[in-house]
Design a protein around this motif. Sequence first.
Motif, PDB file in Angstrom:
ATOM      1  N   SER A  84       0.602  -1.644  -0.627  1.00  0.00           N
ATOM      2  CA  SER A  84      -0.313  -0.103   0.132  1.00  0.00           C
ATOM      3  C   SER A  84       1.066   1.175  -0.210  1.00  0.00           C
ATOM      4  O   SER A  84       0.663   2.603  -0.318  1.00  0.00           O
ATOM      5  N   PHE A  85       1.703   1.432  -0.645  1.00  0.00           N
ATOM      6  CA  PHE A  85       2.851   1.911  -0.201  1.00  0.00           C
ATOM      7  C   PHE A  85       2.858   3.905  -0.554  1.00  0.00           C
ATOM      8  O   PHE A  85       2.538   4.413  -0.705  1.00  0.00           O
ATOM      9  N   GLU A  86       2.378   3.701  -2.129  1.00  0.00           N
ATOM     10  CA  GLU A  86       2.275   4.042  -3.070  1.00  0.00           C
ATOM     11  C   GLU A  86       0.974   4.572  -2.749  1.00  0.00           C
ATOM     12  O   GLU A  86       0.858   6.162  -2.857  1.00  0.00           O
ATOM     13  N   ALA A  87       0.050   4.375  -2.706  1.00  0.00           N
ATOM     14  CA  ALA A  87      -0.996   4.565  -1.687  1.00  0.00           C
ATOM     15  C   ALA A  87      -1.098   5.630  -0.611  1.00  0.00           C
ATOM     16  O   ALA A  87      -1.397   6.470  -0.554  1.00  0.00           O
ATOM     17  N   GLN A  88      -0.992   5.085   0.606  1.00  0.00           N
ATOM     18  CA  GLN A  88      -0.364   5.821   1.332  1.00  0.00           C
ATOM     19  C   GLN A  88       1.034   7.404   1.523  1.00  0.00           C
ATOM     20  O   GLN A  88       0.288   7.826   2.079  1.00  0.00           O
ATOM     21  N   SER A  89       1.412   6.667  -0.035  1.00  0.00           N
ATOM     22  CA  SER A  89       2.672   8.431   0.175  1.00  0.00           C
ATOM     23  C   SER A  89       1.573   9.367  -0.448  1.00  0.00           C
ATOM     24  O   SER A  89       1.271  10.399  -0.129  1.00  0.00           O
ATOM     25  N   ALA A  90       0.794   8.816  -1.013  1.00  0.00           N
ATOM     26  CA  ALA A  90      -0.598   9.628  -1.956  1.00  0.00           C
ATOM     27  C   ALA A  90      -1.439  10.491  -0.829  1.00  0.00           C
ATOM     28  O   ALA A  90      -1.401  11.715  -0.788  1.00  0.00           O
ATOM     29  N   LEU A  91      -1.847   9.604  -0.072  1.00  0.00           N
ATOM     30  CA  LEU A  91      -2.335  10.842   1.506  1.00  0.00           C
ATOM     31  C   LEU A  91      -1.707  11.663   2.157  1.00  0.00           C
ATOM     32  O   LEU A  91      -2.366  12.394   2.337  1.00  0.00           O
ATOM     33  N   LEU A  92      -0.478  10.803   2.292  1.00  0.00           N
ATOM     34  CA  LEU A  92       0.466  11.707   3.086  1.00  0.00           C
ATOM     35  C   LEU A  92       0.988  13.399   2.512  1.00  0.00           C
ATOM     36  O   LEU A  92       0.902  14.444   3.147  1.00  0.00           O
ATOM     37  N   ALA A  93       1.020  12.742   1.150  1.00  0.00           N
ATOM     38  CA  ALA A  93       1.036  14.322   0.545  1.00  0.00           C
ATOM     39  C   ALA A  93       0.106  15.199   0.322  1.00  0.00           C
ATOM     40  O   ALA A  93       0.245  16.378   0.949  1.00  0.00           O
ATOM     41  N   GLN A  94      -0.932  14.550   0.431  1.00  0.00           N
ATOM     42  CA  GLN A  94      -2.102  15.724   0.671  1.00  0.00           C
ATOM     43  C   GLN A  94      -2.687  16.127   1.798  1.00  0.00           C
ATOM     44  O   GLN A  94      -2.933  17.022   1.684  1.00  0.00           O
ATOM     45  N   PHE A  95      -2.562  15.484   2.575  1.00  0.00           N
ATOM     46  CA  PHE A  95      -2.420  15.775   4.016  1.00  0.00           C
ATOM     47  C   PHE A  95      -1.752  17.020   4.437  1.00  0.00           C
ATOM     48  O   PHE A  95      -2.260  17.622   4.282  1.00  0.00           O
ATOM     49  N   LEU A  96      -0.640  16.820   4.391  1.00  0.00           N
ATOM     50  CA  LEU A  96       0.390  17.986   3.905  1.00  0.00           C
ATOM     51  C   LEU A  96       0.215  18.606   3.202  1.00  0.00           C
ATOM     52  O   LEU A  96       0.362  20.416   3.707  1.00  0.00           O
ATOM     53  N   TYR A  97      -0.079  18.975   2.211  1.00  0.00           N
ATOM     54  CA  TYR A  97      -0.814  19.678   1.158  1.00  0.00           C
ATOM     55  C   TYR A  97      -1.494  20.572   1.841  1.00  0.00           C
ATOM     56  O   TYR A  97      -2.226  21.562   1.924  1.00  0.00           O
ATOM     57  N   ALA A  98      -2.386  19.737   2.473  1.00  0.00           N
ATOM     58  CA  ALA A  98      -3.432  20.809   3.634  1.00  0.00           C
ATOM     59  C   ALA A  98      -3.523  21.633   4.756  1.00  0.00           C
ATOM     60  O   ALA A  98      -4.122  22.232   5.564  1.00  0.00           O
ATOM     61  N   LYS A  99      -2.020  21.140   5.142  1.00  0.00           N
ATOM     62  CA  LYS A  99      -1.327  22.153   6.373  1.00  0.00           C
ATOM     63  C   LYS A  99      -0.883  23.321   5.530  1.00  0.00           C
ATOM     64  O   LYS A  99       0.080  23.577   6.191  1.00  0.00           O
ATOM     65  N   SER A 100      -0.535  23.024   4.333  1.00  0.00           N
ATOM     66  CA  SER A 100       1.033  24.579   4.383  1.00  0.00           C
ATOM     67  C   SER A 100      -0.082  25.549   3.358  1.00  0.00           C
ATOM     68  O   SER A 100       0.448  26.080   1.656  1.00  0.00           O
ATOM     69  N   THR A 101      -0.959  26.093   4.494  1.00  0.00           N
ATOM     70  CA  THR A 101      -1.204  27.400   3.907  1.00  0.00           C
ATOM     71  C   THR A 101      -0.970  28.679   4.413  1.00  0.00           C
ATOM     72  O   THR A 101      -1.290  29.096   3.942  1.00  0.00           O
ATOM     73  N   HIS A 102       0.494  28.372   5.518  1.00  0.00           N
ATOM     74  CA  HIS A 102       0.845  29.546   6.130  1.00  0.00           C
ATOM     75  C   HIS A 102       1.545  30.582   4.785  1.00  0.00           C
ATOM     76  O   HIS A 102       2.422  30.084   3.810  1.00  0.00           O
ATOM     77  N   ALA A 103       1.646  31.398   4.915  1.00  0.00           N
ATOM     78  CA  ALA A 103       2.168  32.635   4.101  1.00  0.00           C
ATOM     79  C   ALA A 103       3.412  31.832   3.943  1.00  0.00           C
ATOM     80  O   ALA A 103       4.420  32.294   2.831  1.00  0.00           O
ATOM     81  N   LYS A 104       4.476  31.720   4.806  1.00  0.00           N
ATOM     82  CA  LYS A 104       5.568  31.527   4.771  1.00  0.00           C
ATOM     83  C   LYS A 104       6.217  29.834   4.398  1.00  0.00           C
ATOM     84  O   LYS A 104       7.693  29.575   4.800  1.00  0.00           O
ATOM     85  N   VAL A 105       5.272  28.961   4.362  1.00  0.00           N
ATOM     86  CA  VAL A 105       5.443  27.641   3.285  1.00  0.00           C
ATOM     87  C   VAL A 105       5.605  27.703   1.944  1.00  0.00           C
ATOM     88  O   VAL A 105       4.801  27.965   1.411  1.00  0.00           O
ATOM     89  N   LYS A 106       7.300  26.817   1.895  1.00  0.00           N
ATOM     90  CA  LYS A 106       7.660  26.702   0.472  1.00  0.00           C
ATOM     91  C   LYS A 106       6.741  25.602  -0.513  1.00  0.00           C
ATOM     92  O   LYS A 106       6.527  24.616   0.599  1.00  0.00           O
ATOM     93  N   GLU A 107       7.050  26.254  -1.123  1.00  0.00           N
ATOM     94  CA  GLU A 107       6.719  24.940  -2.347  1.00  0.00           C
ATOM     95  C   GLU A 107       8.098  23.978  -2.037  1.00  0.00           C
ATOM     96  O   GLU A 107       9.179  24.067  -2.644  1.00  0.00           O
ATOM     97  N   GLY A 108       7.371  23.130  -2.261  1.00  0.00           N
ATOM     98  CA  GLY A 108       8.732  21.849  -2.421  1.00  0.00           C
ATOM     99  C   GLY A 108       8.843  20.064  -2.728  1.00  0.00           C
ATOM    100  O   GLY A 108       6.920  20.238  -3.078  1.00  0.00           O
ATOM    101  N   GLU A 109       9.408  19.689  -2.923  1.00  0.00           N
ATOM    102  CA  GLU A 109       9.307  17.318  -3.187  1.00  0.00           C
ATOM    103  C   GLU A 109       8.862  17.099  -2.357  1.00  0.00           C
ATOM    104  O   GLU A 109      10.063  17.417  -1.014  1.00  0.00           O
TER     105      GLU A 109
END
Length: 348
Positions: A84-109
Amino acid sequence: MTGIDSVVLKQAIIHKVGNPTRGEELKLSANQLTLNDEIVRGLLTKYFLNSFNEHEQYHFTHISDVALNEVYNYVSSIFDNPKSFEAQSALLAQFLYAKSTHAKVKEGELYVVHFGEVPFGAEYIEAVGIFKSETRETFLKVFPHGQSLEVAAEDGININKLDKGCLVFKENRADGYVVCVVDATNKQQDAQYWVNDFLQVTPYADSYHNTDKAMGMCKLFISNEMQEKFVVNKSDQIDMLNRSMDYFKTKEQFNMDEFAQEVMYHPEVIDAFTQYKQTYQQAKGVHIEDEFDIHLSAVKKQERVYKSVLKLDKNFHIYIHGRKDLIERGYDDLTGKNYYKLYFDEES
């Protein structure tokens, strides 16, 4: 982290995570990284793991139940079912994206990695790593062009500088695992979303945590708070920092009352230090025990920032290691300048 030569990169994937408030996208990779090149595997392992201090241990938390912590759940699913690694990694990315709303948060890999044979104490165990690179650097690439050499500029990632990381060991699952954390880009900023909002981790209240936080608190009190509350010169502050360091180096156990008496001396300073401890704990969101075993690795870490240097204008640096009675401060009316008088037996 040391001893990483044995580490196995089982699975790895990269997603692009932006800041939604700036209209930046979330781009999910369809496939895992191809890890056939031994040199690339070694470089990635170094990049991912070298910055961690295995003594600084955290665990996942949640206001209600740790089982409701999102990252805890996604990582647990990878441990339970590696397919389930790929599916869970996508969920981690989606959750981080939802938490990346602060003005100082930078785009990244965002890198999600499944490791095997990671050193943990005297054992080698399974772990899941979550890493984010936010800082781009410019590199010069030299390449052949006909009979000559040319130079081109390329943007890339410095593999010696991990911006953000989280390493989850498959250990103590019921208590929220054992987690190591790196957050190099937001130590002094408000955007500490990585630790607080995304991971939701808190330090284990062990001897390393208590030693590290107590020494950090003492340094701030002596360097900053004392200057605001008392008339104190720099040499007195350095002398107190040296006594504080000597206490942690020579004692096996810390006792708050004993420390205050041996280092602070004066009752009014002791009272101010006791009050400052409460303020410090509330401001930092930490708890420091009044008694604990002193951890030598934490002492060595703090020793690097305990400065015993007296800087006089831009002309002189005086290193003070002890014997406060052999240094005397005064003022010269003729020159209108302050001075220090040093007493010694030999010079070398």
